[in-house]
Each structure stands twice: as structure tokens, then as C-alpha cells.
Design an enzyme around this catalytic site. Structure first.
Site, PDB file in Angstrom:
ATOM      1  N   ASP A  48      45.762  30.931  49.515  1.00  0.00           N
ATOM      2  CA  ASP A  48      45.019  32.082  48.992  1.00  0.00           C
ATOM      3  C   ASP A  48      45.392  32.333  47.537  1.00  0.00           C
ATOM      4  OD1 ASP A  48      43.647  34.976  49.960  1.00  0.00           O
ATOM      5  OD2 ASP A  48      45.087  35.160  48.314  1.00  0.00           O
ATOM      6  N   TYR A  53      44.966  36.011  39.161  1.00  0.00           N
ATOM      7  CA  TYR A  53      46.319  35.448  39.213  1.00  0.00           C
ATOM      8  C   TYR A  53      46.547  34.445  38.076  1.00  0.00           C
ATOM      9  CZ  TYR A  53      46.296  37.148  44.097  1.00  0.00           C
ATOM     10  OH  TYR A  53      46.199  37.906  45.233  1.00  0.00           O
ATOM     11  N   LYS A  82      39.093  34.981  44.693  1.00  0.00           N
ATOM     12  CA  LYS A  82      38.521  36.325  44.612  1.00  0.00           C
ATOM     13  C   LYS A  82      37.962  36.569  43.217  1.00  0.00           C
ATOM     14  CE  LYS A  82      42.587  37.594  47.336  1.00  0.00           C
ATOM     15  NZ  LYS A  82      43.528  36.579  46.820  1.00  0.00           N
TER      16      LYS A  82
END
Length: 279
Positions: A48, A53, A82
Site C-alpha cells: 500500500d 508519500y 491513493k
């Protein structure tokens, strides 16, 4: 739930591994690549990440090296990313998705999430996710950090229900209302920060339960998540911890253990409050 390849079935029939590796705040570089590779090598099938990030390229490299070392196929992995809050209109979401796909070096994603609800912007982003899903570029779509009222608002305008809601969840934040709503609406909860960023590792009750089972506190919390029906993605960059976090399929918490851990809830967050966090 027998091992790290054990899966649950989402509402659309896609299978999601119960347990995966999270890489929040892991910077690009050899440590990240090695962590992803170590996870795959040691049986993890879910990785994930997220655009914010800033490490999708390293995750992609770790995936490719992990596949080469283990000789498993891409189809055996479940990769999540995401869309961040600065790109939540329709076109920006489409663009952000393709950028993430390119950085990861993949042809499709298994799961794509709206990272935070923000203020009403998620509705356009959700329409983009629905279209990407219909095109076969994403196997499952969902949200992250959505509260019940966000999900209710989304239900009014969506054609496809979120399959997953990834939220902060740990013994000090058990999200009971959200758990009930999710179960009633076939939305799978997935826990981020299940170990409360390490703040629970010296908790006396959890230590007591851990000693009883011959396990670590981290393993007890991860097992509690799984027995609560919640998928989970603990983060680590150290191979021995990655292995230990996955070693939770050879014991079971009793009903009393589960109730004791549930009773630790204080509605306490280590991350932002979704109702007030606006990027």
C-alpha cells in the site's frame, strides 16, 4: 485466515489480502526497495502506497525486484495507491491516477483510493474513479479516512459503492459507528496505523495478553484487527519486523481478550480528524 496469502472477498468479488505492508513516510531509496522486496519474499501479497508519500517509484522498483526474486506473477500481488487532495476534480484525478501508474511501472492498480474527503471535492474524484474502474484500469475503488456522513453523502451521487474505506484504527480508536455502518453496507474497513505509530507497544494490558500467547504486542494488535474483520497494513522497513508482523496466523485471541482490547477505546487519533483536515 491461515497465512499471509489469506484473502477476503470484496463486494465486487475481488479478493483482498487480509494483511499487507504500508510504506507511509518511507523515503525513496534502497531501504524502501529492500522493504518491499523483503515483504514479497516473505509472503506478503499486498503493498500500500500513495501519491503524497512520494515513494511510488521505489515501491515499483521493489515490486519488480520482488517478482523477479520469487518468480511469482504480478497478478498474485495487490497494489494500492491513493489520489492526494490537491487533485480532486475529475480531470486532475484521472491525471493523478495515470501518473501513479507510470511511477509504479504497472499496467493497472488493484485498488485506488481517495486519500481524504476534504470539503465536498471528493464527489468529482469519485466519478473519475468510477470511470477508471469501468475501463478496467483499477480492480477495486474506495476511499480513505471517510466518516459515516461522508459515505452517506457519497452514496447519494455514486453509481458504484466504495469497496474499501481505509481509516485510522487501533485499540485507542475502534471506530464503532463506522464499523457498524461499513458492515451494513458491505464496505470493507482497512486499518492504517494499527500500532498507533508504536505508542501502544508498552501498554500493560496488551503486554499481558501478549505474554499469555507468547507473542509481541504488535502481533496481538494485528491479530485483534483481523479477528475484528478488519484488514490491516502495518508499516515497517526492517525485514525481521516485516516477518514478525506477518506471523499472526498461528494463534487466536479469546473472546475475553477481544473485549478487553475493545474496551481500551478513547476515540484518540494520532492522525488528523477527517472532519477538520482540509489539506
Amino acid at each position: 485466515m491461515e497465512n499471509l496469502q489469506s484473502k477476503l472477498t470484496l463486494q465486487n468479488g475481488v479478493e483482498l489480502p487480509w494483511l499487507g505492508l504500508g510504506v507511509f513516510k518511507v523515503e525513496e531509496g534502497p531501504e524502501l526497495v529492500q522493504a518491499v522486496k523483503a515483504a514479497i519474499k516473505n509472503g506478503y501479497r499486498l503493498i500500500d502506497t500513495a501519491a503524497i508519500y512520494g515513494n511510488e517509484a521505489g515501491v515499483g522498483q521493489g515490486i519488480q525486484e520482488g517478482l523477479q526474486e520469487t518468480a511469482i506473477s504480478r497478478e498474485e500481488l495487490f497494489i494500492t495507491s491513493k489520489v492526494w487532495n490537491d487533485g480532486l476534480n475529475y480531470d486532475e484525478t484521472i491525471s493523478a491516477f495515470h501518473e501513479s501508474l507510470e511511477k509504479l511501472g504497472l499496467d493497472y492498480l488493484d485498488l485506488y483510493l481517495i486519500h481524504w474527503p476534504g470539503v465536498d471535492q471528493y464527489k468529482e474524484a469519485w466519478r473519475a474513479l468510477e470511470d477508471l474502474y469501468k475501463q478496467g484500469l483499477i480492480r477495486a475503488i474506495g476511499v480513505s479516512n471517510f466518516q459515516v456522513h461522508h459515505l452517506e453523502d457519497l452514496a447519494k451521487i455514486s453509481e458504484i459503492k466504495p469497496m474499501i474505506n481505509q481509516v485510522e484504527h487501533h485499540p485507542k480508536l475502534t471506530q464503532e459507528e463506522l464499523r457498524r455502518y461499513s458492515k451494513e453496507n458491505a464496505i470493507q474497513l482497512q486499518a492504517w496505523s494499527p500500532l498507533m505509530q508504536g505508542q501502544l507497544l508498552d501498554h500493560p494490558l496488551l503486554q499481558e495478553i501478549a505474554v499469555k500467547h507468547g507473542k509481541s504486542v504488535a502481533q496481538v494488535i494485528i491479530r485483534w484487527d483481523l479477528q475484528s474483520g478488519i484488514a490491516t497494513i502495518p508499516k515497517s522497513t526492517k525485514e525481521h519486523r516485516i516477518i514478525a508482523n506477518g506471523d499472526v496466523f498461528d494463534f487466536k485471541l479469546s473472546g475475553e481478550d477481544m473485549e478487553s482490547i475493545n474496551a481500551l477505546n478513547e476515540n484518540l487519533r494520532v492522525g488528523p480528524d477527517p472532519d477538520t483536515f482540509n489539506f
